[in-house]
Scaffold this motif. Structure first.
Motif, short mmCIF file in Angstrom:
data_model
loop_
_atom_site.label_atom_id
_atom_site.label_comp_id
_atom_site.label_asym_id
_atom_site.label_seq_id
_atom_site.Cartn_x
_atom_site.Cartn_y
_atom_site.Cartn_z
N ASP A 1 0.86 -1.18 0.00
CA ASP A 1 0.00 0.00 0.00
C ASP A 1 0.90 1.23 0.00
O ASP A 1 1.10 1.89 1.02
CB ASP A 1 -0.91 -0.01 1.23
CG ASP A 1 -1.87 1.16 1.23
OD1 ASP A 1 -2.45 1.46 0.17
OD2 ASP A 1 -2.03 1.78 2.30
N LEU A 2 1.45 1.54 -1.16
CA LEU A 2 2.49 2.56 -1.25
C LEU A 2 1.90 3.94 -1.50
O LEU A 2 1.00 4.12 -2.31
CB LEU A 2 3.47 2.23 -2.37
CG LEU A 2 4.35 1.00 -2.16
CD1 LEU A 2 5.22 0.79 -3.38
CD2 LEU A 2 5.21 1.17 -0.92
N HIS B 1 11.44 16.14 6.98
CA HIS B 1 11.26 14.72 7.30
C HIS B 1 10.61 14.02 6.12
O HIS B 1 9.53 14.41 5.68
CB HIS B 1 10.39 14.59 8.55
CG HIS B 1 10.19 13.17 9.01
ND1 HIS B 1 9.10 12.42 8.65
CD2 HIS B 1 10.94 12.38 9.80
CE1 HIS B 1 9.18 11.22 9.21
NE2 HIS B 1 10.29 11.17 9.90
N LEU B 2 11.27 12.97 5.57
CA LEU B 2 10.74 12.21 4.44
C LEU B 2 10.09 10.94 4.97
O LEU B 2 10.73 10.14 5.65
CB LEU B 2 11.84 11.86 3.45
CG LEU B 2 11.39 11.16 2.15
CD1 LEU B 2 10.52 12.09 1.33
CD2 LEU B 2 12.60 10.72 1.33
N SER B 3 8.81 10.75 4.66
CA SER B 3 8.04 9.62 5.18
C SER B 3 8.51 8.30 4.58
O SER B 3 9.18 8.27 3.55
CB SER B 3 6.55 9.84 4.87
OG SER B 3 6.36 9.93 3.46
N PRO B 4 8.15 7.16 5.22
CA PRO B 4 8.57 5.86 4.71
C PRO B 4 8.00 5.58 3.32
O PRO B 4 6.92 6.06 2.96
CB PRO B 4 7.99 4.87 5.74
CG PRO B 4 7.77 5.68 6.97
CD PRO B 4 7.42 7.05 6.50
N GLY B 5 8.73 4.78 2.55
CA GLY B 5 8.26 4.41 1.22
C GLY B 5 9.39 3.91 0.35
O GLY B 5 10.55 3.82 0.77
N ASN B 6 9.05 3.61 -0.88
CA ASN B 6 9.99 3.08 -1.86
C ASN B 6 10.97 4.18 -2.28
O ASN B 6 10.56 5.25 -2.74
CB ASN B 6 9.20 2.57 -3.07
CG ASN B 6 10.06 1.85 -4.07
OD1 ASN B 6 11.27 1.72 -3.91
ND2 ASN B 6 9.44 1.36 -5.13
N MET C 1 10.21 0.71 4.57
CA MET C 1 8.88 0.62 3.98
C MET C 1 7.84 0.73 5.09
O MET C 1 8.09 0.32 6.23
CB MET C 1 8.71 -0.70 3.23
CG MET C 1 9.65 -0.86 2.05
SD MET C 1 9.25 0.25 0.69
CE MET C 1 7.93 -0.66 -0.07
N PRO C 2 6.65 1.26 4.79
CA PRO C 2 5.61 1.34 5.83
C PRO C 2 5.11 -0.04 6.22
O PRO C 2 5.15 -0.99 5.43
CB PRO C 2 4.51 2.17 5.15
CG PRO C 2 4.73 1.99 3.69
CD PRO C 2 6.22 1.83 3.51
#
Length: 527
Positions: free
Chosen positions: A154-155, A164-169, A433-434
């Protein structure tokens, strides 16, 4: 004509399509819905940089049913990624190369049944009498007899908020805000960390050279100043050089199917009933490969920095480089002849057995929450799902070059940014990754199903997980009242917690449970 709609066109969706083609005996139309190219989907799309790598050898990547897969439908063999691409089966391909393989598989299938591709997002799914109606982001509606949700991760695109950069690919992230020399913290040292490391170095024009066996990094001058931190203070263990070929696997001696079948389902404890058998498997392989060596020590392997004192950041970094050098040496001894990596590779080899024991509420909710989700899953990732050994060598070179520095795990807000130990950084990148949690889903279709009570989170007693509730094979979607839907199926990552480690790919010659599930879903959808 039977009409099936597959939502999600990555590896799982393509696998279901392959199984529909194998099982179809009458005319079938398959609608495939994904805003990204069918086959690779979003995660494995072919336009991402070639320096982003898989963490699985090319010979251990497939999408086809070999003779070991105990599926009800016809087996249709096909080439592994290594065979298709003509590359070293023990080498690590790029993510884009895997995407090209997936695209080839998808195109090969389109001539076998009537396939209609919709480059759009599914936003709603509803009953319309005896059929299903899938609403797309374009406003178009698809009417189908059955729907398969193969949604993958669920990207959401990683986004910046106040430095601040949120989690992800990492391949989706906009890193243009990271200017040359900016102090940037990468938080987390798992697989996504190595993607960000590559994006910020090789992706900025730097390059690695090898002289006298040692790797050296030559900066381009466009790199940010990188700092790395994690809870353990070290990156995931390097994968051992593959000496098992394509089909090699440790066959369980203790965690056998008979032992698993004897466990009291729903009342078992992972720590009490399953972990001792996992421990025996690992020790058995370690001492077989290293009979006169020191005894196996889980604490030293799982928490190498615990109990050590580092009076300065330089002292810690020197220790970390030494730790990484030792890890590289273990990895190069291989996953059969090298005792440490042979032992750790057992954790990959027995994933099917772990799934048999814990899937579908095989253990108590309390044990799943505390022992599996809270402890064993991250431990398994740290020890056995790490990067290729070359990535650890690159990290050593980056530490020695000064482009990367390692710091302690204590992150605090400073007056102008974030402070880690004695270092103040202007940006923090969540290099991970989230977590899987359908309750917080970004996907509009999942949100619609939960909002309209057509789906629910999976519960284990009092423990409500973040996974999507589905039945046993063939994974029918369960609504808020507990009713399984006869025409809806869900497969892969959103069903984490019902199934264990759903993101793992298909491994050839391993009796893949993923392919068994894909086959069962396809057969049920066709019926």
């Amino acid at each position: 004509m039977t009409v099936v709609c597959i939502v999600g066109a990555g590896p799982r969706g393509t696998s279901v399509l392959e199984r529909i083609c194998a099982n179809a005996r009458e005319p079938v139309r398959v609608h495939v819905v994904d805003p990204f190219p069918p086959g690779p989907g979003r995660v494995w799309r072919t336009d991402q940089p070639e320096h982003l790598l898989m963490n699985t050898p090319a010979g251990q990547v497939s999408l086809f049913t070999d003779a070991t897969v105990p599926c009800a439908g016809p087996r249709v063999p096909g080439p592994s990624l290594a065979e298709w691409a003509g590359v070293d089966p023990d080498g690590y391909p790029s993510r884009a190369q895997y995407g090209r393989y997936l695209g080839w598989v998808f195109r090969r299938l389109t001539g076998q049944v009537d396939v209609v591709v919709h480059r759009a997002e599914a936003v709603a799914l509803d009953d319309t009498g005896v059929t299903q109606s899938v609403t797309l982001s374009t406003g178009h509606r698809i009417t189908a007899d059955a729907v398969v949700l193969a949604l993958g991760h669920d990207l959401v695109t990683p986004s910046w908020t106040a430095g601040h950069l949120s989690p992800g690919n990492a391949a989706d992230a906009d890193l243009s805000a990271l200017r040359p020399g900016d102090p940037v913290l990468l938080r987390g040292m798992g697989l996504t960390f190595f993607d960000y490391l590559s994006m910020c170095t090789v992706g900025r024009g730097g390059r690695f050279t090898r002289a006298d066996g040692a790797l050296r990094y030559l900066p381009s001058g466009r790199e940010p100043q990188l700092f790395a931190t994690s809870r353990r203070g070290v990156p995931h263990h390097a994968r051992g050089v593959n000496q098992k070929g394509t089909a090699g696997r440790h066959e369980p001696v203790f965690l056998t199917h008979d032992r698993i079948a004897a466990l009291p389902r729903g009342r078992s404890s992972f720590r009490r009933d399953i972990w001792p058998l996992v421990d025996q498997e690992v020790r058995h392989v370690y001492h077989r490969a290293h009979p006169s060596g020191p005894p196996w020590n889980w604490r030293r392997i799982a928490q190498p920095a615990r109990g050590l004192r580092f009076p300065s950041r330089a002292t810690y970094q020197n220790w970390l480089v030494g730790h990484l050098i030792r890890d590289v040496a273990h990895a190069k001894r291989g996953n059969v002849r090298g005792p440490v990596k042979a032992a750790l590779d057992v954790l990959r080899d027995i994933r099917n057995e772990i799934r048999l024991a814990v899937d579908h509420g095989g253990i108590s909710g309390e044990s799943y929450r505390d022992d599996v989700a809270g402890w064993y899953t991250p431990l398994n990732a740290f020890l056995s799902i790490g990067p290729p050994v070359g990535r650890i060598e690159e990290m050593i070179a980056l530490l020695r070059s000064g482009v990367l520095q390692a710091v302690g795990p204590d992150l605090r807000h400073g007056p102008t940014g974030f402070t880690v130990g004695d270092v103040e950084v202007t940006s923090v990148v969540e290099a991970r990754m989230p977590e899987v949690d359908v309750r917080q889903a970004a996907n509009p279709l999942l949100r619609h199903l939960l909002r309209t009570a057509q789906a629910r989170p999976f519960r284990l007693g009092a423990y409500e997980t973040g996974g999507l509730d589905v039945t046993r094979t063939p994974s029918r979607v369960v609504d808020a009242t507990g009713r399984p839907h006869p025409r809806r199926f869900a497969f892969g990552v959103p069903t984490e917690y019902v199934h264990w480690v759903t993101a793992a790919g298909v491994r050839p010659w391993s009796a893949s449970v993923t392919l068994v599930e894909a086959d069962a879903i396809a057969r049920a959808a066709l019926s």
